[in-house]
Design a protein around this motif. Structure first.
Motif, PDB file in Angstrom:
ATOM      1  N   PHE A 123       9.648  86.276  53.001  1.00 44.89           N
ATOM      2  CA  PHE A 123       9.987  87.697  52.911  1.00 44.89           C
ATOM      3  C   PHE A 123       9.816  88.420  54.244  1.00 44.89           C
ATOM      4  O   PHE A 123      10.536  89.374  54.539  1.00 44.89           O
ATOM      5  CB  PHE A 123       9.149  88.375  51.821  1.00 44.89           C
ATOM      6  CG  PHE A 123       9.645  88.106  50.436  1.00 44.89           C
ATOM      7  CD1 PHE A 123      10.727  88.795  49.923  1.00 44.89           C
ATOM      8  CD2 PHE A 123       9.049  87.131  49.653  1.00 44.89           C
ATOM      9  CE1 PHE A 123      11.206  88.540  48.648  1.00 44.89           C
ATOM     10  CE2 PHE A 123       9.514  86.857  48.371  1.00 44.89           C
ATOM     11  CZ  PHE A 123      10.595  87.567  47.863  1.00 44.89           C
ATOM     12  N   LEU A 124       8.891  87.956  55.060  1.00 49.57           N
ATOM     13  CA  LEU A 124       8.644  88.600  56.345  1.00 49.57           C
ATOM     14  C   LEU A 124       9.736  88.275  57.355  1.00 49.57           C
ATOM     15  O   LEU A 124      10.156  89.140  58.135  1.00 49.57           O
ATOM     16  CB  LEU A 124       7.288  88.152  56.892  1.00 49.57           C
ATOM     17  CG  LEU A 124       6.769  88.854  58.147  1.00 49.57           C
ATOM     18  CD1 LEU A 124       6.567  90.345  57.888  1.00 49.57           C
ATOM     19  CD2 LEU A 124       5.446  88.220  58.599  1.00 49.57           C
ATOM     20  N   HIS A 125      10.231  87.034  57.322  1.00 52.07           N
ATOM     21  CA  HIS A 125      11.159  86.583  58.364  1.00 52.07           C
ATOM     22  C   HIS A 125      12.546  86.164  57.873  1.00 52.07           C
ATOM     23  O   HIS A 125      13.511  86.256  58.630  1.00 52.07           O
ATOM     24  CB  HIS A 125      10.559  85.392  59.113  1.00 52.07           C
ATOM     25  CG  HIS A 125       9.280  85.688  59.815  1.00 52.07           C
ATOM     26  ND1 HIS A 125       9.198  86.564  60.883  1.00 52.07           N
ATOM     27  CD2 HIS A 125       8.014  85.231  59.607  1.00 52.07           C
ATOM     28  CE1 HIS A 125       7.949  86.622  61.314  1.00 52.07           C
ATOM     29  NE2 HIS A 125       7.212  85.836  60.554  1.00 52.07           N
ATOM     30  N   TYR A 126      12.659  85.688  56.637  1.00 52.06           N
ATOM     31  CA  TYR A 126      13.901  85.017  56.233  1.00 52.06           C
ATOM     32  C   TYR A 126      14.579  85.598  54.998  1.00 52.06           C
ATOM     33  O   TYR A 126      15.525  85.027  54.480  1.00 52.06           O
ATOM     34  CB  TYR A 126      13.635  83.534  55.954  1.00 52.06           C
ATOM     35  CG  TYR A 126      12.748  82.847  56.949  1.00 52.06           C
ATOM     36  CD1 TYR A 126      12.987  82.938  58.322  1.00 52.06           C
ATOM     37  CD2 TYR A 126      11.666  82.087  56.528  1.00 52.06           C
ATOM     38  CE1 TYR A 126      12.164  82.294  59.232  1.00 52.06           C
ATOM     39  CE2 TYR A 126      10.836  81.436  57.436  1.00 52.06           C
ATOM     40  CZ  TYR A 126      11.090  81.554  58.778  1.00 52.06           C
ATOM     41  OH  TYR A 126      10.278  80.914  59.676  1.00 52.06           O
ATOM     42  N   LYS A 130      19.606  92.154  50.969  1.00 52.93           N
ATOM     43  CA  LYS A 130      19.934  93.306  51.799  1.00 52.93           C
ATOM     44  C   LYS A 130      19.128  94.542  51.397  1.00 52.93           C
ATOM     45  O   LYS A 130      19.218  95.585  52.035  1.00 52.93           O
ATOM     46  CB  LYS A 130      21.436  93.606  51.713  1.00 52.93           C
ATOM     47  CG  LYS A 130      22.315  92.494  52.283  1.00 52.93           C
ATOM     48  CD  LYS A 130      23.788  92.856  52.189  1.00 52.93           C
ATOM     49  CE  LYS A 130      24.666  91.743  52.764  1.00 52.93           C
ATOM     50  NZ  LYS A 130      26.106  92.061  52.663  1.00 52.93           N
ATOM     51  N   SER A 131      18.364  94.407  50.329  1.00 50.59           N
ATOM     52  CA  SER A 131      17.573  95.539  49.841  1.00 50.59           C
ATOM     53  C   SER A 131      16.242  95.622  50.579  1.00 50.59           C
ATOM     54  O   SER A 131      15.427  94.697  50.506  1.00 50.59           O
ATOM     55  CB  SER A 131      17.299  95.383  48.337  1.00 50.59           C
ATOM     56  OG  SER A 131      16.319  96.305  47.917  1.00 50.59           O
ATOM     57  N   PRO A 132      15.974  96.733  51.278  1.00 56.10           N
ATOM     58  CA  PRO A 132      14.681  96.880  51.963  1.00 56.10           C
ATOM     59  C   PRO A 132      13.520  96.949  50.966  1.00 56.10           C
ATOM     60  O   PRO A 132      12.398  96.575  51.295  1.00 56.10           O
ATOM     61  CB  PRO A 132      14.834  98.184  52.743  1.00 56.10           C
ATOM     62  CG  PRO A 132      15.931  98.924  52.056  1.00 56.10           C
ATOM     63  CD  PRO A 132      16.858  97.886  51.525  1.00 56.10           C
ATOM     64  N   GLU A 133      13.807  97.426  49.743  1.00 58.36           N
ATOM     65  CA  GLU A 133      12.757  97.495  48.734  1.00 58.36           C
ATOM     66  C   GLU A 133      12.303  96.106  48.310  1.00 58.36           C
ATOM     67  O   GLU A 133      11.103  95.854  48.143  1.00 58.36           O
ATOM     68  CB  GLU A 133      13.244  98.272  47.496  1.00 58.36           C
ATOM     69  CG  GLU A 133      13.443  99.756  47.712  1.00 58.36           C
ATOM     70  CD  GLU A 133      14.771 100.082  48.395  1.00 58.36           C
ATOM     71  OE1 GLU A 133      15.612  99.144  48.542  1.00 58.36           O
ATOM     72  OE2 GLU A 133      14.968 101.240  48.787  1.00 58.36           O
ATOM     73  N   VAL A 134      13.262  95.204  48.163  1.00 61.53           N
ATOM     74  CA  VAL A 134      12.932  93.823  47.784  1.00 61.53           C
ATOM     75  C   VAL A 134      12.088  93.168  48.871  1.00 61.53           C
ATOM     76  O   VAL A 134      11.058  92.547  48.608  1.00 61.53           O
ATOM     77  CB  VAL A 134      14.212  92.995  47.538  1.00 61.53           C
ATOM     78  CG1 VAL A 134      13.883  91.507  47.427  1.00 61.53           C
ATOM     79  CG2 VAL A 134      14.922  93.477  46.279  1.00 61.53           C
ATOM     80  N   ARG A 135      12.513  93.339  50.104  1.00 63.20           N
ATOM     81  CA  ARG A 135      11.794  92.724  51.217  1.00 63.20           C
ATOM     82  C   ARG A 135      10.388  93.302  51.347  1.00 63.20           C
ATOM     83  O   ARG A 135       9.410  92.547  51.479  1.00 63.20           O
ATOM     84  CB  ARG A 135      12.557  92.939  52.537  1.00 63.20           C
ATOM     85  CG  ARG A 135      11.868  92.301  53.736  1.00 63.20           C
ATOM     86  CD  ARG A 135      12.657  92.545  55.016  1.00 63.20           C
ATOM     87  NE  ARG A 135      12.008  91.891  56.149  1.00 63.20           N
ATOM     88  CZ  ARG A 135      10.996  92.410  56.835  1.00 63.20           C
ATOM     89  NH1 ARG A 135      10.509  93.586  56.493  1.00 63.20           N
ATOM     90  NH2 ARG A 135      10.452  91.750  57.839  1.00 63.20           N
ATOM     91  N   SER A 136      10.254  94.623  51.303  1.00 68.50           N
ATOM     92  CA  SER A 136       8.944  95.250  51.496  1.00 68.50           C
ATOM     93  C   SER A 136       7.993  94.893  50.363  1.00 68.50           C
ATOM     94  O   SER A 136       6.793  94.668  50.589  1.00 68.50           O
ATOM     95  CB  SER A 136       9.087  96.770  51.611  1.00 68.50           C
ATOM     96  OG  SER A 136       9.648  97.330  50.442  1.00 68.50           O
ATOM     97  N   TYR A 137       8.502  94.812  49.124  1.00 68.52           N
ATOM     98  CA  TYR A 137       7.650  94.420  48.005  1.00 68.52           C
ATOM     99  C   TYR A 137       7.180  92.983  48.173  1.00 68.52           C
ATOM    100  O   TYR A 137       5.994  92.667  47.956  1.00 68.52           O
ATOM    101  CB  TYR A 137       8.391  94.566  46.673  1.00 68.52           C
ATOM    102  CG  TYR A 137       7.579  94.045  45.504  1.00 68.52           C
ATOM    103  CD1 TYR A 137       6.584  94.822  44.925  1.00 68.52           C
ATOM    104  CD2 TYR A 137       7.789  92.760  45.011  1.00 68.52           C
ATOM    105  CE1 TYR A 137       5.812  94.339  43.880  1.00 68.52           C
ATOM    106  CE2 TYR A 137       7.031  92.267  43.972  1.00 68.52           C
ATOM    107  CZ  TYR A 137       6.047  93.053  43.405  1.00 68.52           C
ATOM    108  OH  TYR A 137       5.281  92.569  42.368  1.00 68.52           O
ATOM    109  N   GLY A 138       8.109  92.099  48.563  1.00 66.35           N
ATOM    110  CA  GLY A 138       7.755  90.698  48.747  1.00 66.35           C
ATOM    111  C   GLY A 138       6.714  90.507  49.830  1.00 66.35           C
ATOM    112  O   GLY A 138       5.761  89.740  49.671  1.00 66.35           O
TER     113      GLY A 138
END
Length: 257
Positions: A123-126, A130-138
């Motif tokens: 989640f930090l790098h790969y 495209k959802s910033p919410e998905v990435r930030s939660y992960g």
């Protein structure tokens, strides 16, 4: 006993270096076949015949003309300790308290530290979403859990230091428990974990990494350096994101069949 006839199928990843460190520390002769995970070679039919799970590492032992195929890094470490460590350089006698403690920390790593830190890196790098919410939660979910697990290791090292005057995770010498954890702990900065927040763990990783055999087994594994250099981190992230996206798309296709 016949001279060991071992072939390791691996790539420069945390789970792969567990085995090269063990082989080198035990002084075992072995051949290496590079399985490029960036080219998805771990999914090719020839490798799936060795490891049906399609992950590195895998080990094939042809010693004495009898072939044994092994997958899963934890199982491979235990196999090497049981079969090729009669002097208990990386293990302890079966049935001893230390033997079961090694099992505890080995299972803890393969069931906790590895998966949680692996998801942190994803989640930090790969992250392909495209959802910033998905990435930030992960990132928040798995990075916080990784920090918790690092705190568990820090507490264990403090206990070992206070009760046994030992710098290792179990007993009074290096074991497969240390090697199982080391490759992941070396990726602390790459996972956004500040190593200075864990002073005993920081000392431990430097100490173990410098041991003869372990150091050789880590050759080519530059995750520590990458994590400390923002430019190298960016390059690694961009490179790995490409093949991880391809793998993700392939998995979606399989799921639709």
């Amino acid at each position: 006993m016949s001279s060991p006839d071992l072939t390791l199928y691996t790539d420069t990843a945390p789970n792969g270096v567990k085995i090269t460190m063990a082989l080198e520390y035990l002084g075992l002769p072995y051949k290496t076949v590079t399985v490029s995970i960036s080219k998805l070679e771990q999914k090719e039919p020839w490798f799936l015949e060795i490891n049906p799970n399609g992950r590195i590492p895998a080990l094939v032992d042809n010693t004495g003309g009898k072939q044994k195929k092994l997958m899963e890094s934890g199982a491979i470490l235990l196999y090497l300790a049981d079969k090729y460590d009669p002097e208990y350089k990386l293990s302890y006698p079966a049935g001893s308290d230390e033997y079961y403690e090694v099992l505890e920390w080995l299972f803890w790593q393969v069931g906790g530290l590895g998966p949680m830190q692996g998801q942190t890196l994803h989640f930090l790098h790969y992250c392909v979403s495209k959802s910033p919410e998905v990435r930030s939660y992960g990132v928040a979910r798995y990075q916080n859990e990784t920090r918790r697990l690092f705190t568990v290791l820090e507490s264990r090292l403090a206990l070992q230091k206070s009760t046994k005057s030992s710098p290792f995770l179990v007993g009074d010498h290096l074991s497969v428990a240390d090697l199982a954890c080391l490759g992941w702990v070396l990726a602390d900065n790459f996972a956004g974990i500040a190593s200075e927040d864990y002073p005993l763990l920081n000392e431990w990783q430097d100490m173990v990494s410098g041991l003869e055999g372990v150091k050789k087994g880590l050759e080519g594994y530059g995750i520590k350096k990458v994590g400390q250099d923002p430019e190298l981190t960016k390059i690694a992230s961009e490179y790995n994101s490409k093949w991880i996206k391809i793998q993700f798309e392939e998995q979606l296709k399989l799921g639709q069949k």
